[in-house]
Design a protein around this motif. Structure first.
Motif, PDB file in Angstrom:
ATOM      1  N   LYS A  69      52.962  20.476  96.004  1.00 15.08           N
ATOM      2  CA  LYS A  69      52.552  21.301  97.144  1.00 15.08           C
ATOM      3  C   LYS A  69      51.929  20.450  98.253  1.00 15.08           C
ATOM      4  CE  LYS A  69      49.838  23.796  94.498  1.00 15.08           C
ATOM      5  NZ  LYS A  69      50.095  23.173  93.185  1.00 15.08           N
ATOM      6  N   SER A 127      43.151  24.820  99.794  1.00 15.11           N
ATOM      7  CA  SER A 127      41.882  25.323  99.235  1.00 15.11           C
ATOM      8  C   SER A 127      41.251  24.247  98.357  1.00 15.11           C
ATOM      9  CB  SER A 127      42.113  26.606  98.443  1.00 15.11           C
ATOM     10  OG  SER A 127      43.178  26.455  97.535  1.00 15.11           O
ATOM     11  N   ARG A 156      36.993  20.308  97.448  1.00 19.67           N
ATOM     12  CA  ARG A 156      36.573  18.926  97.148  1.00 19.67           C
ATOM     13  C   ARG A 156      35.659  18.377  98.247  1.00 19.67           C
ATOM     14  NH1 ARG A 156      41.543  19.048  94.779  1.00 19.67           N
ATOM     15  NH2 ARG A 156      42.702  18.415  96.619  1.00 19.67           N
ATOM     16  N   MET A 193      35.813  23.223  88.812  1.00 11.24           N
ATOM     17  CA  MET A 193      36.914  22.338  89.178  1.00 11.24           C
ATOM     18  C   MET A 193      37.091  21.210  88.169  1.00 11.24           C
ATOM     19  SD  MET A 193      36.359  22.233  93.248  1.00 11.24           S
ATOM     20  CE  MET A 193      37.875  21.375  93.648  1.00 11.24           C
ATOM     21  N   GLN A 231      39.042  24.951  85.491  1.00  7.87           N
ATOM     22  CA  GLN A 231      38.942  26.408  85.644  1.00  7.87           C
ATOM     23  C   GLN A 231      39.108  26.766  87.113  1.00  7.87           C
ATOM     24  OE1 GLN A 231      38.453  28.502  83.061  1.00  7.87           O
ATOM     25  NE2 GLN A 231      38.157  26.878  81.550  1.00  7.87           N
ATOM     26  N   VAL A 266      37.822  28.475  90.534  1.00  9.21           N
ATOM     27  CA  VAL A 266      36.565  28.816  91.196  1.00  9.21           C
ATOM     28  C   VAL A 266      36.593  30.344  91.421  1.00  9.21           C
ATOM     29  CG1 VAL A 266      35.233  28.442  93.320  1.00  9.21           C
ATOM     30  CG2 VAL A 266      36.463  26.529  92.252  1.00  9.21           C
ATOM     31  N   GLY A 304      47.673  26.254  97.730  1.00  4.58           N
ATOM     32  CA  GLY A 304      46.693  26.457  96.656  1.00  4.58           C
ATOM     33  C   GLY A 304      45.925  27.757  96.760  1.00  4.58           C
ATOM     34  N   ARG A 316      45.607  32.135  94.490  1.00  5.48           N
ATOM     35  CA  ARG A 316      45.852  31.680  93.129  1.00  5.48           C
ATOM     36  C   ARG A 316      45.601  32.779  92.104  1.00  5.48           C
ATOM     37  NH1 ARG A 316      44.983  26.111  93.901  1.00  5.48           N
ATOM     38  NH2 ARG A 316      45.491  24.757  92.147  1.00  5.48           N
ATOM     39  N   GLN A 338      43.014  37.518  95.065  1.00  4.92           N
ATOM     40  CA  GLN A 338      43.070  36.669  96.265  1.00  4.92           C
ATOM     41  C   GLN A 338      44.249  37.084  97.146  1.00  4.92           C
ATOM     42  OE1 GLN A 338      42.971  32.431  95.375  1.00  4.92           O
ATOM     43  NE2 GLN A 338      41.211  32.673  94.008  1.00  4.92           N
ATOM     44  N   ARG A 363      48.653  10.451  89.699  1.00  6.23           N
ATOM     45  CA  ARG A 363      48.314  10.790  91.088  1.00  6.23           C
ATOM     46  C   ARG A 363      47.113   9.987  91.581  1.00  6.23           C
ATOM     47  NH1 ARG A 363      47.837  16.901  92.955  1.00  6.23           N
ATOM     48  NH2 ARG A 363      46.417  17.109  91.195  1.00  6.23           N
ATOM     49  N   ARG A 384      41.530  11.859  91.162  1.00  3.17           N
ATOM     50  CA  ARG A 384      40.746  13.096  91.098  1.00  3.17           C
ATOM     51  C   ARG A 384      40.110  13.280  89.727  1.00  3.17           C
ATOM     52  NH1 ARG A 384      44.458  17.721  93.677  1.00  3.17           N
ATOM     53  NH2 ARG A 384      43.438  18.842  92.000  1.00  3.17           N
ATOM     54  N   ARG A 437      44.602  23.777  83.454  1.00  2.00           N
ATOM     55  CA  ARG A 437      45.122  24.236  84.744  1.00  2.00           C
ATOM     56  C   ARG A 437      46.514  24.856  84.611  1.00  2.00           C
ATOM     57  NH1 ARG A 437      44.186  18.781  87.499  1.00  2.00           N
ATOM     58  NH2 ARG A 437      45.239  19.571  89.350  1.00  2.00           N
TER      59      ARG A 437
HETATM   60  P1  ADP Z   1      46.557  21.129  92.446  1.00  2.00           P
HETATM   61  O1  ADP Z   1      46.976  20.446  93.722  1.00  2.00           O
HETATM   62  O2  ADP Z   1      46.544  20.188  91.300  1.00  2.00           O
HETATM   63  O3  ADP Z   1      47.312  22.388  92.190  1.00  2.00           O
HETATM   64  P2  ADP Z   1      44.222  21.988  93.929  1.00  2.00           P
HETATM   65  O4  ADP Z   1      43.815  20.791  94.692  1.00  2.00           O
HETATM   66  O5  ADP Z   1      44.976  23.041  94.664  1.00  2.00           O
HETATM   67  O6  ADP Z   1      45.021  21.533  92.636  1.00  2.00           O
HETATM   68  O7  ADP Z   1      42.952  22.674  93.270  1.00  2.00           O
HETATM   69  C1  ADP Z   1      42.046  21.923  92.505  1.00  2.00           C
HETATM   70  C2  ADP Z   1      41.029  22.855  91.859  1.00  2.00           C
HETATM   71  O8  ADP Z   1      40.303  23.543  92.883  1.00  2.00           O
HETATM   72  C3  ADP Z   1      41.607  23.958  90.986  1.00  2.00           C
HETATM   73  O9  ADP Z   1      41.875  23.536  89.658  1.00  2.00           O
HETATM   74  C4  ADP Z   1      40.490  24.992  91.047  1.00  2.00           C
HETATM   75  O10 ADP Z   1      39.389  24.629  90.231  1.00  2.00           O
HETATM   76  C5  ADP Z   1      40.028  24.868  92.486  1.00  2.00           C
HETATM   77  N1  ADP Z   1      40.783  25.789  93.379  1.00  2.00           N
HETATM   78  C6  ADP Z   1      41.613  25.427  94.397  1.00  2.00           C
HETATM   79  N2  ADP Z   1      42.113  26.507  95.001  1.00  2.00           N
HETATM   80  C7  ADP Z   1      41.617  27.583  94.356  1.00  2.00           C
HETATM   81  C8  ADP Z   1      41.781  28.977  94.485  1.00  2.00           C
HETATM   82  N3  ADP Z   1      42.596  29.499  95.431  1.00  2.00           N
HETATM   83  N4  ADP Z   1      41.110  29.785  93.639  1.00  2.00           N
HETATM   84  C9  ADP Z   1      40.305  29.288  92.690  1.00  2.00           C
HETATM   85  N5  ADP Z   1      40.110  27.985  92.492  1.00  2.00           N
HETATM   86  C10 ADP Z   1      40.756  27.127  93.317  1.00  2.00           C
END
Ligand code: ADP
Ligand code: ADP
Length: 209
Positions: free
Chosen positions: A13, A31, A36, A53, A57, A59, A85, A88, A92, A127, A155, A166
């Motif tokens: 993504k 997101s 982060r 995170m 889990q 958020v 992201g 999710r 939401q 990554r 990360r 995840r």
């Molecule tokens: P990835 O790119 O590996 O899919 P992201 O960078 O999008 O991961 O997200 C990293 C972490 O941030 C998630 O595992 C979660 O803990 C949190 N997170 C990101 N977006 C959301 C969301 N929309 N709802 C809940 N938690 C989120």
């Protein structure tokens, strides 16, 4: 263009968003990246999000929904945005739908990038991100140039344990948003296996249809 990128962790993504914003000239709103940044800055939101995170889990919805709705209400999103992201979870997706209805704007596309579960750990374990440019690399699949290697960061949630959590969360919490958008007829499914350029071409083709 108002669109969303959905897919399991490691589907590509972030990689695709970086390529697509050049074509569509809309802000890329991740997101995960916003969270982060909040953790790094130690804001109240970041303190709340950090533990979730790290362990892979999600958020809590109320935290993320407020953050994203505030972001897409900003002036740079007036002509469109690319969400990466978010949403999710079904709550939401519903909150986004309500907010967009109230604002009188419509979502044009949900691009679902799919990769098999067994690819996720390989994608995530290799990554690395360049903190200076934001570029996403992979030590095997998209190797970084030698002169940036020493500054790359990994990360905290790209461990095997967090990756497994995840993927499970993706199936239990995120996959249900797909039928929600299927009901609106806007889901575009794209195979996420192939070179990044091939996948960009697939996405631009389905969006042009
Ligand atoms: P990835 O790119 O590996 O899919 P992201 O960078 O999008 O991961 O997200 C990293 C972490 O941030 C998630 O595992 C979660 O803990 C949190 N997170 C990101 N977006 C959301 C969301 N929309 N709802 C809940 N938690 C989120
Ligand atoms: P997501 O945002 O969906 O979690 P990323 O874009 O961060 O995914 O990609 C996860 C990892 O996989 C990164 O290391 C990235 O360089 C790599 N990657 C992305 N797209 C591909 C691809 N098409 N083939 C192989 N590796 C890829």
């Amino acid at each position: 263009m108002r669109m969303i990128l959905v897919g399991p962790p490691g589907a590509g993504k972030g990689t695709q968003a970086a390529k697509l914003v050049e074509t569509y000239r809309i802000p890329h709103i991740s997101s995960g990246e916003m969270l982060r940044d909040a953790v790094k800055e130690g804001t109240a939101l970041g303190v709340k999000a950090d533990g979730f995170m790290k362990s892979g889990q999600l958020v809590p919805d109320d935290v993320v929904i407020g953050m994203i709705l505030e972001r897409i209400a900003k002036a740079d999103c007036a002509a469109g945005f690319m969400l990466d992201g978010f949403p999710r979870t079904l709550p939401q997706a519903e909150a986004l739908d309500d907010a967009m209805n109230k604002a009188g704007v419509t979502l044009e596309a949900v691009v679902l990038i799919e990769i098999p579960d067994q690819m996720v750990v390989d994608r995530l374990s290799g990554r690395r991100t360049d903190p200076v440019t934001g570029t996403i690399y992979h030590m095997i699949f998209n190797p970084p140039p030698a002169d940036v290697v020493s500054r790359l960061v990994q990360r905290k949630d790209d461990t095997v344990e967090a990756a497994v959590t995840r993927v499970a969360k993706y199936h239990s919490e995120t996959a249900p948003v797909v039928p929600f958008y299927d009901g609106k007829g806007i889901v575009k499914r794209v195979d996420g296996v192939g070179t990044p350029d091939a996948i960009t071409a697939r996405i631009t083709a389905v969006l042009a249809r």
